[in-house]
Scaffold this active site. Structure first.
Site, PDB file in Angstrom:
ATOM      1  N   THR A 109      -7.514  24.123 144.348  1.00  0.00           N
ATOM      2  CA  THR A 109      -6.367  23.185 143.809  1.00  0.00           C
ATOM      3  C   THR A 109      -6.846  22.466 142.600  1.00  0.00           C
ATOM      4  O   THR A 109      -8.007  22.280 142.557  1.00  0.00           O
ATOM      5  CB  THR A 109      -5.918  22.385 145.023  1.00  0.00           C
ATOM      6  N   ASP A 110      -5.919  21.711 142.095  1.00  0.00           N
ATOM      7  CA  ASP A 110      -6.258  21.065 140.884  1.00  0.00           C
ATOM      8  C   ASP A 110      -5.922  19.497 141.363  1.00  0.00           C
ATOM      9  O   ASP A 110      -5.901  19.279 142.501  1.00  0.00           O
ATOM     10  CB  ASP A 110      -5.299  21.282 139.560  1.00  0.00           C
ATOM     11  N   MET A 111      -6.179  18.524 140.212  1.00  0.00           N
ATOM     12  CA  MET A 111      -5.978  17.058 140.493  1.00  0.00           C
ATOM     13  C   MET A 111      -4.898  16.756 141.281  1.00  0.00           C
ATOM     14  O   MET A 111      -4.604  15.977 142.101  1.00  0.00           O
ATOM     15  CB  MET A 111      -6.275  16.238 139.520  1.00  0.00           C
TER      16      MET A 111
END
Length: 129
Positions: free
Chosen positions: A14-16
């Site tokens: 996942t990203d931020m």
């Protein structure tokens, strides 16, 4: 023939924003293609050593439709759309239950060790049809 490959979304995917980073969908569909080739009984190491060729992705056209999130259980569905003497075109989808999240059309070709294009080995073409 439809091949299905399960994927679980891990935190590292996942990203931020807490959603799957876009490039990871390409990893998911690559794993599914590798698993599909294995289920056909094709040993890619033997193909490289015996036939002197390897699969490479020539083209990807991708659509990102909905986000996947941490801990989602996904399914990658792969279907063969076309096979010629030199290319294999596959449709791939990533689903979460009935929701279509991502789809791609992937063109795969074979190359020799020197990078020159090569025909798909006949035994592989036969297994795909």
């Amino acid at each position: 023939m439809v091949h299905e490959f399960p994927v679980r979304v891990y935190y590292e995917d996942t990203d931020m924003g807490g959603i799957v980073y876009y490039a990871n969908y390409l990893r998911y569909i690559e794993r599914a293609r590798s698993d599909w080739v294995r289920t056909l009984g094709v040993d890619q190491n033997a193909m490289r050593e015996g036939d002197g060729v390897v699969f490479v992705v020539r083209r990807v056209e991708a659509d990102y439709l909905k986000p996947a999130k941490f801990d989602d259980a996904l399914l990658v569905r792969t279907v063969v759309k076309a096979v010629t003497g030199v290319r294999l075109i596959m449709g791939q989808e990533v689903l979460r239950g009935a929701d279509l999240l991502f789809r791609a059309e992937v063109t795969v070709v074979c190359i020799r060790a020197d990078g020159a294009p090569a025909r798909l080995p006949a035994n592989i073409r036969r297994r795909i049809h």
